[in-house]
Enzyme design. Structure first.
Site: not given
Ligand SMILES: CC(C)=CCNc1ncnc2c1ncn2[C@@H]1O[C@H](COP(=O)(O)O)[C@@H](O)[C@H]1O
Ligand SMILES: [Zn+2]
Length: 367
Positions: A18, A20, A68, A102, A142, A175, A205, A287-288
């Site tokens: 997981h 992103h 972004h 995308p 998203d 998202g 979530e 996650d991130d």
């Molecule tokens: C804000 C927060 C607590 C984040 C953790 N939980 C998340 N929940 C839902 N979607 C997410 C989360 N973290 C990232 N994303 C999604 O991933 C995108 C960023 O990666 P990408 O542009 O898809 O490559 C975000 O714009 C969002 O659509």
């Molecule tokens: Zn996530």
């Protein structure tokens, strides 16, 4: 200097399921992007949440808007994807599923197709350069963009599943969880399923998603992201838990993300032990990693320290994640062999093995 524990967690072979893409960009890579686009006046405090800091969910989603802006060309995407893959590999991640939404940008000429192709190209280049991790890609939907875009995204995913030599393996739903409703995405997700794409869906979530989770479970998803509010102790329900257990749907759990994003009050209050004690498949993820200033090694170390997991239990947790991946049976087998070969390296002497079972292990299903 790295201490013994840090070394153990970094050497531990890991599976990341997981991540992103745009949330996983490190400070070092951000610096390169910021230098390329000085006119945007962006500084680091706007792209990452540092140690000890927390933000509301809304504020966290604002961070992605800033990121972004910095990543809006094919060149940026290629560079960013390659750096993210290399960093995961350096952290001991031996199998990685990246996901990304995308995006098209009329100013730079970026199209959604070129977006996906740039990521696939980066994965291929890393493979050619022998970066030591096997990478797969999930195309993300998203929720903010509604049902029609979701359907287009699934079509894109289907095209590239057929045209990427097996690199595109699934679809993610993500998202802002407070925006949109899962029912709008059911047709697109069903289509994805029917054409052989795997489904990794963010679910429950936030507390208000109970009804939506019931609906999404009818698909059912192949993996659940977070699932923070599924269980009855936090306002979910026993029937949701029962269904997730009956279908044995693995959970992707991201401790730092949930605490920094304030959907979970503290590490001790995280839902990891609830599911782990049931013997349910739980996979630790980042996650991130860029936004939340973490790494998968740190997430394993954090879980072990918070919930009293022995090193053997940690090993089993990382090995069990192989079976939760969307890799083919052949790749899973190769990974299992790799884990077996690495075992003596990670546990060089038997004294390193912590044999007494913890409270959690005794309750767990042989974990
Ligand atoms: C804000 C927060 C607590 C984040 C953790 N939980 C998340 N929940 C839902 N979607 C997410 C989360 N973290 C990232 N994303 C999604 O991933 C995108 C960023 O990666 P990408 O542009 O898809 O490559 C975000 O714009 C969002 O659509
Ligand atoms: Zn996530």
């Amino acid at each position: 200097m790295e201490d013994d524990a840090e070394l153990f967690y970094r050497q531990l072979p890991k599976v990341e399921l997981h991540a992103h893409l745009n949330g996983s960009v490190s400070v070092a890579t951000m610096e390169r992007l910021i230098a390329r686009k000085p006119h945007l006046n962006i500084d680091h405090s706007m792209t990452a949440i540092l140690k000890g800091q927390r933000r509301t969910l809304d504020e966290c989603f604002q961070v992605f808007k800033v990121i972004h802006q910095l990543i809006d060309t094919e060149e940026d995407l290629l560079m960013v994807t390659k750096s993210v893959i290399r960093e995961f590999a350096e952290d001991g991640v031996r199998y990685l599923e990246l996901r990304s939404t995308p995006r098209a940008d009329s100013k730079t000429g970026l199209t959604k197709r070129r977006y996906v192709e740039s990521i696939i190209e980066a994965i291929r280049q890393c493979k050619e350069e022998n970066v030591d991790t096997e990478v797969r890609f999930l195309v993300a939907v998203d929720r903010r963009n509604g049902a029609e875009v979701a359907m287009e995204t699934v079509k894109l995913a289907e095209d590239y599943m057929l045209a990427s030599d097996g690199l595109v393996v699934g679809v993610d739903l993500s998202g802002d969880p407070n925006v949109g409703h899962g029912k709008d995405f059911l047709p697109a997700l069903q289509k994805a399923r029917n054409c052989g794409l795997k489904l990794a869906l963010h679910m429950s979530e936030v507390p208000s998603q109970k009804e939506e989770s019931e609906l999404l479970l009818t698909l059912p998803p192949d993996r659940i992201g977070h699932g923070t509010f599924l269980h009855p102790e936090v306002g979910g329900s026993q029937s949701l838990v029962d269904r997730v257990r009956e279908k044995n749907i693995p959970l992707e759990l991201c401790l730092t993300s949930n605490v920094k994003g304030q959907t979970v009050g503290s590490y001790q209050k995280h839902h990891f032990p609830y599911w782990y004690q049931l013997g349910h498949p739980c996979v630790l993820c980042t996650d991130d990693k860029g936004v939340f200033s973490t790494s998968l090694s740190m997430e394993y170390q954090l879980a072990a320290a918070t919930f009293g997991l022995s090193r053997e239990a940690v090993w089993t947790l990382s090995q069990q994640a192989i079976g939760c991946s969307f890799a083919t049976d052949a790749v899973r087998q190769q990974l299992q062999q790799r884990w077996a070969l690495l075992l003596p390296e990670v546990f060089p002497t038997s004294s390193c093995l912590h044999r007494e079972p913890t409270a959690l292990q005794t309750c767990g299903q042989g974990l």
